[in-house]
Design a protein around this motif. Structure first.
Motif, short mmCIF file in Angstrom:
data_model
loop_
_atom_site.label_atom_id
_atom_site.label_comp_id
_atom_site.label_asym_id
_atom_site.label_seq_id
_atom_site.Cartn_x
_atom_site.Cartn_y
_atom_site.Cartn_z
N MET A 34 80.72 -1.72 32.39
CA MET A 34 79.33 -1.48 32.08
C MET A 34 78.50 -1.65 33.33
O MET A 34 78.63 -2.62 34.04
CB MET A 34 78.90 -2.51 31.02
CG MET A 34 78.16 -1.93 29.87
SD MET A 34 77.60 -3.19 28.72
CE MET A 34 78.79 -2.98 27.44
N SER A 35 77.62 -0.73 33.59
CA SER A 35 76.77 -0.86 34.77
C SER A 35 75.69 -1.90 34.50
O SER A 35 75.31 -2.15 33.36
CB SER A 35 76.14 0.48 35.12
OG SER A 35 75.11 0.80 34.20
N GLU A 36 75.18 -2.49 35.58
CA GLU A 36 74.15 -3.53 35.43
C GLU A 36 72.90 -2.99 34.77
O GLU A 36 72.27 -3.67 33.98
CB GLU A 36 73.83 -4.14 36.79
CG GLU A 36 74.90 -5.08 37.27
CD GLU A 36 74.50 -5.80 38.54
OE1 GLU A 36 73.31 -6.11 38.70
OE2 GLU A 36 75.39 -6.04 39.37
N GLY A 37 72.51 -1.76 35.11
CA GLY A 37 71.30 -1.18 34.53
C GLY A 37 71.42 -1.01 33.03
O GLY A 37 70.50 -1.31 32.28
N TYR A 38 72.59 -0.52 32.57
CA TYR A 38 72.81 -0.35 31.14
C TYR A 38 72.83 -1.70 30.43
O TYR A 38 72.24 -1.85 29.37
CB TYR A 38 74.13 0.40 30.90
CG TYR A 38 74.46 0.54 29.44
CD1 TYR A 38 73.82 1.50 28.65
CD2 TYR A 38 75.38 -0.30 28.82
CE1 TYR A 38 74.10 1.63 27.31
CE2 TYR A 38 75.66 -0.19 27.48
CZ TYR A 38 75.03 0.78 26.72
OH TYR A 38 75.31 0.90 25.40
N GLU A 51 71.41 -4.49 31.39
CA GLU A 51 70.06 -5.06 31.36
C GLU A 51 69.22 -4.41 30.27
O GLU A 51 68.50 -5.08 29.54
CB GLU A 51 69.39 -4.90 32.73
CG GLU A 51 68.02 -5.55 32.78
CD GLU A 51 67.37 -5.47 34.14
OE1 GLU A 51 66.32 -6.12 34.31
OE2 GLU A 51 67.88 -4.77 35.03
N LYS A 52 69.32 -3.09 30.14
CA LYS A 52 68.57 -2.39 29.09
C LYS A 52 68.99 -2.87 27.70
O LYS A 52 68.16 -3.08 26.82
CB LYS A 52 68.76 -0.88 29.20
CG LYS A 52 67.99 -0.26 30.34
CD LYS A 52 68.22 1.25 30.38
CE LYS A 52 67.50 1.85 31.57
NZ LYS A 52 67.73 3.29 31.67
N ALA A 53 70.30 -3.06 27.52
CA ALA A 53 70.80 -3.52 26.23
C ALA A 53 70.29 -4.94 25.93
O ALA A 53 69.89 -5.23 24.81
CB ALA A 53 72.33 -3.49 26.22
N LEU A 54 70.30 -5.81 26.95
CA LEU A 54 69.82 -7.19 26.75
C LEU A 54 68.32 -7.20 26.46
O LEU A 54 67.85 -7.97 25.61
CB LEU A 54 70.13 -8.04 27.97
CG LEU A 54 71.61 -8.40 28.16
CD1 LEU A 54 71.83 -9.06 29.52
CD2 LEU A 54 72.10 -9.29 27.04
N LEU A 55 67.55 -6.38 27.16
CA LEU A 55 66.11 -6.32 26.91
C LEU A 55 65.82 -5.79 25.51
O LEU A 55 64.89 -6.26 24.84
CB LEU A 55 65.41 -5.46 27.97
CG LEU A 55 65.30 -6.12 29.35
CD1 LEU A 55 64.80 -5.12 30.38
CD2 LEU A 55 64.39 -7.33 29.30
#
Length: 123
Positions: free
Chosen positions: A1-5, A7-11
């Protein structure tokens, strides 16, 4: 999983969780505390531990918010809410010790503290 994806999922999870009121989440605190206390090496236990952590996170966020809000509201509101009692180890985080506290610290290394949150006595 990429960090951007990730982070979006966590947000997204944070936004959804933040939409619930603390009282509703607190009703589930005892259930998940009991499940986490009864360790089993299963996916169900792991998910219960994550749910328990998310409930704890919302409660901590609310306590921090209330504490900082009281600081900005002026000296007359600097004392914590009557129902706000820092848990063991939280006194340093909030700059005060609970009444009757022995003054112990939950963590001994600087910058790394484990904060124990407990259910309110009234719940």
């Amino acid at each position: 999983m990429s960090e951007g994806y990730m982070e979006k999922a966590l947000l997204k999870l944070a936004k959804q969780l933040n939409a619930y009121d603390e009282a509703s989440l607190t009703e589930l605190w005892n259930k998940y505390e009991a499940e986490v206390a009864n360790f089993e090496p299963t996916r169900k236990w792991e998910e219960a531990a994550v749910v328990f952590g998310m409930i704890q996170a919302v409660r901590l966020k609310n306590q921090l918010f209330n504490y900082h809000w009281a600081q900005t509201a002026g000296p007359e509101s600097m004392s914590p809410r009557p129902d706000f009692i820092p848990g063991k180890g939280e006194e340093e985080l909030f700059g005060s010790k609970p009444k009757g506290s022995g003054g112990g610290s939950a963590g001994s290394s600087k910058g790394n503290k484990v904060i124990r949150l407990q259910p309110r006595k009234d719940s």
